[in-house]
Scaffold this active site. Structure first.
Site, PDB file in Angstrom:
ATOM      1  N   ASP A  98      37.816  43.873  39.142  1.00  0.00           N
ATOM      2  CA  ASP A  98      36.489  44.049  38.548  1.00  0.00           C
ATOM      3  C   ASP A  98      36.272  45.548  38.308  1.00  0.00           C
ATOM      4  O   ASP A  98      36.369  46.349  39.245  1.00  0.00           O
ATOM      5  CB  ASP A  98      35.421  43.498  39.511  1.00  0.00           C
ATOM      6  CG  ASP A  98      34.190  42.987  38.771  1.00  0.00           C
ATOM      7  OD1 ASP A  98      33.677  41.919  39.146  1.00  0.00           O
ATOM      8  OD2 ASP A  98      33.760  43.649  37.804  1.00  0.00           O
ATOM      9  N   ASP A 199      32.460  45.067  34.047  1.00  0.00           N
ATOM     10  CA  ASP A 199      31.059  44.871  34.407  1.00  0.00           C
ATOM     11  C   ASP A 199      30.143  45.554  33.389  1.00  0.00           C
ATOM     12  O   ASP A 199      30.306  46.744  33.114  1.00  0.00           O
ATOM     13  CB  ASP A 199      30.852  45.526  35.789  1.00  0.00           C
ATOM     14  CG  ASP A 199      29.528  45.170  36.411  1.00  0.00           C
ATOM     15  OD1 ASP A 199      29.344  43.993  36.727  1.00  0.00           O
ATOM     16  OD2 ASP A 199      28.695  46.081  36.589  1.00  0.00           O
ATOM     17  N   GLU A 241      31.980  41.896  30.173  1.00  0.00           N
ATOM     18  CA  GLU A 241      30.728  41.187  30.433  1.00  0.00           C
ATOM     19  C   GLU A 241      29.714  41.736  29.445  1.00  0.00           C
ATOM     20  O   GLU A 241      29.291  42.890  29.566  1.00  0.00           O
ATOM     21  CB  GLU A 241      30.245  41.414  31.873  1.00  0.00           C
ATOM     22  CG  GLU A 241      28.960  40.655  32.170  1.00  0.00           C
ATOM     23  CD  GLU A 241      28.231  41.143  33.406  1.00  0.00           C
ATOM     24  OE1 GLU A 241      28.421  42.311  33.802  1.00  0.00           O
ATOM     25  OE2 GLU A 241      27.466  40.356  34.003  1.00  0.00           O
ATOM     26  N   HIS A 315      29.204  34.699  40.014  1.00  0.00           N
ATOM     27  CA  HIS A 315      28.522  35.123  41.242  1.00  0.00           C
ATOM     28  C   HIS A 315      27.077  35.536  40.995  1.00  0.00           C
ATOM     29  O   HIS A 315      26.331  35.830  41.944  1.00  0.00           O
ATOM     30  CB  HIS A 315      29.296  36.296  41.855  1.00  0.00           C
ATOM     31  CG  HIS A 315      29.307  37.480  40.958  1.00  0.00           C
ATOM     32  ND1 HIS A 315      30.009  37.525  39.771  1.00  0.00           N
ATOM     33  CD2 HIS A 315      28.646  38.648  41.030  1.00  0.00           C
ATOM     34  CE1 HIS A 315      29.794  38.674  39.173  1.00  0.00           C
ATOM     35  NE2 HIS A 315      28.970  39.382  39.901  1.00  0.00           N
ATOM     36  N   ASP A 316      26.686  35.574  39.691  1.00  0.00           N
ATOM     37  CA  ASP A 316      25.306  35.944  39.347  1.00  0.00           C
ATOM     38  C   ASP A 316      24.460  34.739  38.973  1.00  0.00           C
ATOM     39  O   ASP A 316      23.258  34.901  38.690  1.00  0.00           O
ATOM     40  CB  ASP A 316      25.297  36.873  38.111  1.00  0.00           C
ATOM     41  CG  ASP A 316      25.862  38.238  38.392  1.00  0.00           C
ATOM     42  OD1 ASP A 316      26.401  38.843  37.445  1.00  0.00           O
ATOM     43  OD2 ASP A 316      25.778  38.693  39.546  1.00  0.00           O
TER      44      ASP A 316
HETATM   45  O1  TEU Z   1      25.694  41.817  36.182  1.00  0.00           O
HETATM   46  C1  TEU Z   1      25.024  42.298  35.049  1.00  0.00           C
HETATM   47  C2  TEU Z   1      23.700  41.708  34.960  1.00  0.00           C
HETATM   48  O2  TEU Z   1      22.972  42.024  34.072  1.00  0.00           O
HETATM   49  C3  TEU Z   1      23.303  40.687  35.951  1.00  0.00           C
HETATM   50  O3  TEU Z   1      22.871  41.403  37.104  1.00  0.00           O
HETATM   51  C4  TEU Z   1      22.202  39.862  35.399  1.00  0.00           C
HETATM   52  O4  TEU Z   1      21.316  40.671  34.697  1.00  0.00           O
HETATM   53  C5  TEU Z   1      21.420  39.253  36.499  1.00  0.00           C
HETATM   54  O5  TEU Z   1      22.287  38.938  37.530  1.00  0.00           O
HETATM   55  C6  TEU Z   1      20.751  38.031  35.935  1.00  0.00           C
HETATM   56  O6  TEU Z   1      21.649  36.977  35.895  1.00  0.00           O
HETATM   57  C7  TEU Z   1      26.767  42.645  36.618  1.00  0.00           C
HETATM   58  C8  TEU Z   1      27.358  42.021  37.870  1.00  0.00           C
HETATM   59  O7  TEU Z   1      27.928  40.762  37.541  1.00  0.00           O
HETATM   60  C9  TEU Z   1      26.245  41.888  38.881  1.00  0.00           C
HETATM   61  O8  TEU Z   1      26.691  41.199  40.052  1.00  0.00           O
HETATM   62  C10 TEU Z   1      25.772  43.285  39.240  1.00  0.00           C
HETATM   63  O9  TEU Z   1      24.627  43.157  40.082  1.00  0.00           O
HETATM   64  C11 TEU Z   1      25.374  44.081  37.989  1.00  0.00           C
HETATM   65  O10 TEU Z   1      26.272  43.951  36.908  1.00  0.00           O
HETATM   66  C12 TEU Z   1      25.361  45.572  38.322  1.00  0.00           C
HETATM   67  O11 TEU Z   1      26.692  45.989  38.558  1.00  0.00           O
END
Ligand code: TEU
Ligand code: CA
Length: 538
Positions: A98, A199, A241, A315-316
């Site tokens: 990542d 990311d 992403e 994971h989000d």
């Molecule tokens: O996520 C980008 C992001 O925009 C997400 O945080 C999303 O906005 C939010 O979770 C709503 O679904 C990436 C990573 O995947 C996330 O885990 C990190 O928190 C974020 O970037 C910052 O690095």
């Protein structure tokens, strides 16, 4: 368009903190992943997307990196990382790291230096701005609530953080920053990794004082420079992403002629159950006709100028089985239907840990049960704005990121065999029913549907290269053909709790996969709730 390994594999995403704890401290770790490589080999996946394992204070669970070339103490050592790479490669499993370079942790050496003063050589590694009328430079907001600008008393300036205050944004306009990132990437490429998940890569071209965040003016210049300076010389999987991508934008990232990335994660389907123009917490029911239209658009508009990633979970995101499936009376049928519908499409499928055993959301009754910074900040922000606690918890239970981060249960023993200690985040109370051991012991489990889909992809080029063609049906039925070198498969799924009609003129020449009963005809049939099947029609 020449062919690549990353178009042919299924990728498995591991969130290390919640995967498997090998030393009893309640936190998943690298040795815990090594212990489970045989399980992943049995599933048949060809690559692991490993969420961040670098040194981090864990303000955002590793997405706030303080040393890109050191392993987080809780996850183990660089020797463990080297062993994971070696053991995975022995099983023909590549490790995709990542890459989190839109921002660092505020404990990274660069930011520690930058905060020492305006004249420090690292100052403009980050984005600083003077107050405007004694306030933040503009209205940019953090994804984790509040302003995206944090005031630094010592210098009287603000610094930008599109995420938490402990995640200051890097200044990509500075070539030294870009070169330092490329040097770090080559450190990992030289270790034999399989690629990078990037990311929020659409944010690195930002122009913050003009309010531009995603898809900034220099973004693609930077990506082409990065490609040339690092992975472009190797056949690696690079997936960006990109929350704001449309098919047209996705072509800019993944058209092979542009020498940028392999593919992107687009999120257009993911935003369909939120009220337009609002936040993910402002819920609206999913409309399957809308979902079908979005997924069909992505299947048909990239053409040869790009490559799709296919995912329901990460994971989000809340667990898709709870979100748009039916995690009650049709948990197994709807989980298998979601898997068949997605994996039969054109693109690289991603399985998020626990998806293959049908894990579901884990509701909380009090904010003290939440761990994720995004959720906790949201709770306090909306409480202050006058939302009722009940409404806020309803939103959190529907969309909170902790839903995806509950530890994996490996068996029915205490804490699901995830740890011999106290898990950093409680498991879902259903772990005695939903765990890997139970899944492997049941030939009808969701696991074996995923295993079969992964194997089908290895054995049938039509799944990788076949053309996609939607079948006209009632809204809740999602059906399509895949056609390749004279072979033609028909995918039929009922994306609803109700029986639905379906008919096709084709003759069935063979059965490929299904989630229950296999059909004997395609003429004027009734699909059971969540029924899914794939047949060869010549
Ligand atoms: O996520 C980008 C992001 O925009 C997400 O945080 C999303 O906005 C939010 O979770 C709503 O679904 C990436 C990573 O995947 C996330 O885990 C990190 O928190 C974020 O970037 C910052 O690095
Ligand atoms: Ca551990």
């Amino acid at each position: 368009m020449n062919k690549h390994w990353w178009q042919e594999v299924v990728v498995y995403q591991i969130y290390p903190r919640s995967f498997n704890d090998s030393n009893g401290d309640g936190i998943g770790d690298l040795r815990g992943i090594i212990e489970k490589l045989d399980y992943l080999e049995k599933l048949g996946i060809g690559a692991i997307w490993l969420s961040p394992v670098y040194q981090s204070p864990n303000d955002d669970n590793g997405y706030d990196i303080s040393d890109y070339e050191a392993i987080m103490d809780e996850f183990g050592t660089m020797a463990d990382m080297d062993e994971l790479l070696a053991e995975a490669n022995k099983r023909q499993i590549k490790i995709v790291m990542d890459l989190v370079v839109n921002h660092t942790s505020d404990e990274h050496a660069w930011f520690v230096e930058a905060k020492k003063g305006k004249n420090n050589p690292y100052r403009d590694y980050y984005v600083w701005a003077d107050p405007v009328d004694g306030q933040a430079p503009n209205e940019l907001r953090s994804a984790f609530s509040g302003s995206a600008w944090e005031f630094d008393d010592a210098s009287g300036q603000y610094y930008l953080h599109l995420f938490s205050k402990k995640q200051p944004d890097l200044n990509w306009e500075k070539s030294d920053v870009r070169q330092a990132v490329y040097d770090m990437m080559n450190f990992w490429i030289d270790k034999g990794i399989g690629g990078f998940r990037m990311d929020v890569i659409d944010l690195v071209g930002k122009v913050p004082l003009e309010g531009i965040t995603g898809n900034g003016p220099h973004l693609h210049d930077y990506l082409q420079e990065m490609n040339q300076a690092t992975f472009g010389q190797h056949d690696l999987l690079t997936v960006g992403e990109t929350w704001g991508a449309t098919p047209e934008i996705a072509k800019l990232y993944s058209d092979p002629e542009r020498h940028e990335l392999s593919m992107v994660f687009q999120f257009e389907h993911i935003g369909l159950d939120q009220q337009p123009g609002k936040e993910k917490w402002d819920l609206k029911p999913i409309d399957i006709a809308e979902l079908k239209a979005v997924l069909v658009k992505w299947q048909t508009e990239l053409g040869d100028e790009g490559w799709n990633s296919l995912f329901w979970n990460n994971h989000d995101l809340p667990r898709m089985l709870s979100r748009w499936g039916n995690d009650q009376e049709y948990r197994v049928a709807s989980a298998k239907m979601l898997a068949i519908l997605l994996h039969m499409m054109k693109g690289t499928p991603y399985i998020y840990q626990g998806e293959e055993i049908g894990m579901v959301n884990t509701p909380i009754t009090d904010i003290s049960q939440a761990e994720d910074i995004e959720t906790i900040n949201l709770y306090h922000e909306r409480l202050a704005e006058g939302y009722t606690e009940a409404d806020i918890l309803t939103s959190i239970n529907a969309k909170g990121r902790d839903n995806a981060r509950r530890p994996i249960a490996w068996d029915a023993s205490e804490n699901g065999g995830f740890t011999t200690g106290t898990p950093w985040l409680a498991l879902n109370a259903n772990y005695q029913e939903i765990n890997v051991e139970a899944a492997l012991a049941n030939p009808q489990s969701i696991f074996y549907t995923y295993q079969q889909l992964v194997q089908l992809r290895k054995d049938n080029p039509i799944m990788i290269w076949g053309d996609f063609e939607l079948v006209s049906t009632v809204d809740e039925v999602f059906s399509y053909y895949r056609t390749y070198e004279g072979e033609r498969w028909l995918v039929v799924t009922n994306f609803s709790n109700e029986a639905q009609p379906f008919t096709a003129e084709d003759e069935i020449s063979a059965h490929v996969i299904d989630n229950g009963e296999s059909v004997t005809t395609l003429k004027d049939i009734t699909l059971q709730p969540w029924q899914a099947f794939v047949v060869k029609v010549n």
